[in-house]
Enzyme design. Structure first.
Site, short mmCIF file in Angstrom:
data_model
loop_
_atom_site.label_atom_id
_atom_site.label_comp_id
_atom_site.label_asym_id
_atom_site.label_seq_id
_atom_site.Cartn_x
_atom_site.Cartn_y
_atom_site.Cartn_z
N HIS A 1 41.80 54.42 49.49
CA HIS A 1 43.58 54.95 49.49
C HIS A 1 44.04 54.70 50.82
CE1 HIS A 1 43.96 57.56 46.08
NE2 HIS A 1 44.79 56.57 45.85
N ARG B 1 51.01 43.93 34.09
CA ARG B 1 49.66 44.05 34.18
C ARG B 1 49.09 45.64 33.18
NH1 ARG B 1 47.46 40.95 38.33
NH2 ARG B 1 46.05 39.30 38.22
N ARG C 1 53.02 42.34 30.07
CA ARG C 1 51.70 41.59 29.26
C ARG C 1 51.41 42.99 28.64
NH1 ARG C 1 46.90 38.92 32.28
NH2 ARG C 1 46.31 42.01 32.53
N GLU D 1 45.78 30.77 29.75
CA GLU D 1 44.11 30.84 30.36
C GLU D 1 43.13 30.69 29.85
OE1 GLU D 1 44.69 35.20 31.02
OE2 GLU D 1 45.47 35.91 29.21
N ASN E 1 43.73 32.26 36.67
CA ASN E 1 42.85 32.91 37.10
C ASN E 1 41.68 32.54 35.92
OD1 ASN E 1 44.23 34.44 39.53
ND2 ASN E 1 44.24 36.05 38.73
N ASP E 2 41.77 33.59 34.79
CA ASP E 2 41.02 33.01 33.04
C ASP E 2 40.51 31.89 33.31
OD1 ASP E 2 39.85 35.58 32.55
OD2 ASP E 2 41.91 36.37 32.43
N ARG F 1 34.40 33.98 37.26
CA ARG F 1 34.98 34.71 38.35
C ARG F 1 34.87 35.62 39.26
NH1 ARG F 1 40.37 36.79 35.13
NH2 ARG F 1 41.41 38.16 37.32
N CYS G 1 51.22 32.73 37.01
CA CYS G 1 50.61 34.00 38.03
C CYS G 1 49.25 34.35 38.24
CB CYS G 1 51.11 35.39 36.28
SG CYS G 1 50.08 35.70 35.18
#
Ligand code: PEP
Ligand code: MG
Length: 553
Positions: A189, A296, A332, A431, A454-455, A465, A502
């Site tokens: 935070h 997400r 998603r 992905e 990413n995947d 990753r 994305c």
């Protein structure tokens, strides 16, 4: 140079103010039975004062920084108001005969340690919220006042072991030019507050509080996470100039961010944002996000012990749909498993979680879970422009199965007479390499593809990753990745559907340009990266970017 974690971008140079935490000495002497009531009342009074403090901090932060940022203090208030916590404190005093300060330390330290032991980086950071509250309550109990932060009158670089959200909220950006802390991560935070206050910050700097003293000179690079002690006067000047350029650039980018992204020869690219929470919408719009390319949705499921029901999910999706005011929002469906574990849905331990029971694989088996989510998304689609996207599709059979469940959800709503967008677009993430290879077959069933680089990269190179050791394999610019993406775009074009990206590579200027050259129409990224990418797009022609990537290929 000391390498820390980049927490808030920008540069700073100046002299150190080392925040010395007065070590609170707490007596561990037990109290007699006659003192129990008095100790308990004393603690209740301190808790009340702390709550009053929190309300004031909350108002102050709402005024100076923003409503969303002030929510941190609302969550602190809720922790203090939790009867489970007060019961624990009471037990320590009544049954264990601990004095009030000792009880506070025990109970808050226990909760902090529990969060600190979790793997999820977001939940791990919640430990600092308990440490923050512990300090606040103890200060009232022991009658201490801590004016050291307020006493800073000259511009300084603040160095601290840890900065609690309360400390950070009190900082004055006119005097605090930079922040360096020894512990903490980029999702704490305090890091979020520093970014909102636009104070450059580096966190997680090993042993920094032992390496510097108040008055030492230091420079920091909050964009890369670097700290240099005892810099030369030339280096100090260099960093001051860098910060001036950085700030001017930020201003310029913010101004152009609200314009549509178009290449110099007129090709329109949609620049969208990735979010995890309805409250992220504000930052998306401020940064010029034209859409949400990836919500997400699993973030609604983390950090809690129960599953959100249809109504709760509906409200969250509706809030995003309405917040974006008719701009497209891709939701998603649940992508858990892998690195994301949901407490309310315990999964069996697996040898290779990233290759295991995650995302659509889990949803197809847990049909009730999937159905609840699909109904919630469909219902919310009545209030804006929502799109549905399935993650981790690997085969055509998985896709047709998911689509048939979606069809069932629509049929249920039709029967119940519930309104939803009958033309809601449906897409999939590309992905998994198999999906890229059979993109021609998959394209016939959907309205769009969004490449989850990413995947896709991790599975293409068989390189985890999260594993630094194989990080050298994790190369978004590699021929293998570019070829796969080219193929996906070609198959999509042949079937008249569009392709977006994305994964993180969409927000890196060099790769974003390659993606546009490959024919990608939409790029979705962390909101703060949008202004820079929009600017980069305006500086090049599509013809030039296409030519460039063809050369590479
Ligand atoms: C991806 O894999 O590129 C992606 C965007 O999804 P996540 O990072 O949530 O797995
Ligand atoms: Mg993914």
């Amino acid at each position: 140079m000391i390498k820390g974690i980049a927490a808030s971008p920008g540069y700073a140079a100046g002299s150190v103010f080392l925040l010395q935490e007065a070590e609170l000495t707490i007596s561990t002497e037990q109290i007699g039975s006659e003192a129990v009531e008095q100790e308990w009342n004393h603690l209740l009074q301190a808790l009340e004062q702390t709550k009053q403090d929190l309300r004031e901090t909350k108002q102050d932060v709402a005024k100076r920084i923003g409503d969303e940022e002030s929510a941190i203090f609302e969550s602190h208030l809720m922790i203090l108001e939790d009867p489970v916590l007060t019961d624990e404190l009471k037990k320590e005093i009544q049954s264990e005969r601990k004095n009030a300060a000792w009880a506070v330390r025990e109970v808050f330290a226990k909760h902090a340690a529990m969060f600190a032991s979790l793997d999820d980086p977001y939940l791990k950071e919640r430990a600092s919220d308990f440490r923050d509250l512990e300090k606040r309550v103890l200060k009232h109990l022991l009658g201490l006042n801590d004016a050291s932060l307020e006493s800073i009158a000259e511009p300084v670089i603040l160095v601290a072991y840890d900065l609690t959200p309360s400390d950070t909220a009190r900082l004055n950006p006119d005097t605090i030019k930079g922040i360096i802390t020894e512990i903490g991560g980029s999702t704490s935070h305090s890091a979020i507050l520093a970014r909102n206050l636009q104070i450059p910050a580096v966190v997680g700097c090993p042993e920094i509080t032992r390496k510097v003293a108040t008055g030492d000179m230091v420079v920091l690079d909050g964009t890369n996470g670097d700290v240099i002690l005892h810099p030369t006067p030339e280096l100090m000047r260099e960093y001051q100039e860098k910060q001036t350029v950085f700030q001017a650039n930020q201003q310029r980018l913010k101004a152009s961010a609200q314009k549509e992204a178009v290449t110099a020869d007129g090709r329109r690219i949609e620049v969208a944002a990735n979010i995890g929470n309805p409250s992220d919408v504000k930052a998306v719009l401020e940064n010029g996000g034209e859409a949400i390319g990836l919500f997400r949705s699993e973030f609604l499921f983390l950090d809690r012990d129960t599953l959100p029901d249809e109504e709760e999910q509906f409200q969250a999706y509706r809030q995003v749909a309405e917040g974006m005011g008719g701009r497209p929002v891709i939701i998603r469906t649940l992508d858990i498993g892998g690195d994301k574990q949901v407490p309310a849905l315990p999964l069996e331990e697996e040898m290779n979680p990233f290759l295991g029971f995650r995302a659509i694989r889990l949803c197809l088996e847990r049909k009730e879970l999937f159905m609840t989510q699909l109904r919630a998304i469909l219902r919310a689609s009545h209030y804006g422009k929502l799109r549905i996207m399935f993650p981790m599709i690997a085969t055509e059979a998985e896709l047709t199965q998911a689509l048939s469940i979606l069809h069932e959800a629509k049929a249920e709503l039709d029967k119940e007479g519930v309104a939803y967008d009958k033309h809601i677009e449906t897409g999939i993430m590309i992905e998994v390499p198999s999906a890229a290879i059979i993109a021609d077959k998959l394209a016939r069933h959907v309205d769009f593809f969004s490449i989850g680089s990413n995947d896709l990269i991790q599975y293409t190179f068989a390189a985890d990753r999260m594993n630094q050791k194989v990080g050298y394999l994790y190369d978004p610019g590699h021929l293998a990745v570019l070829r796969l993406i080219r193929q996906v775009v070609e198959h999509a074009n042949a079937n008249g559907i569009w392709v977006g990206v994305c994964g993180e590579m969409a927000g890196v200027p060099e790769y974003a340009k390659a993606l546009i050259g490959l024919g990608v129409k939409e790029l979705s990224m962390t909101a703060s990266l949008i202004p820079q990418i929009k600017y980069e797009i305006s500086q090049h022609t599509y013809a030039e970017l296409r030519e460039r990537v063809q050369q590479t290929l």
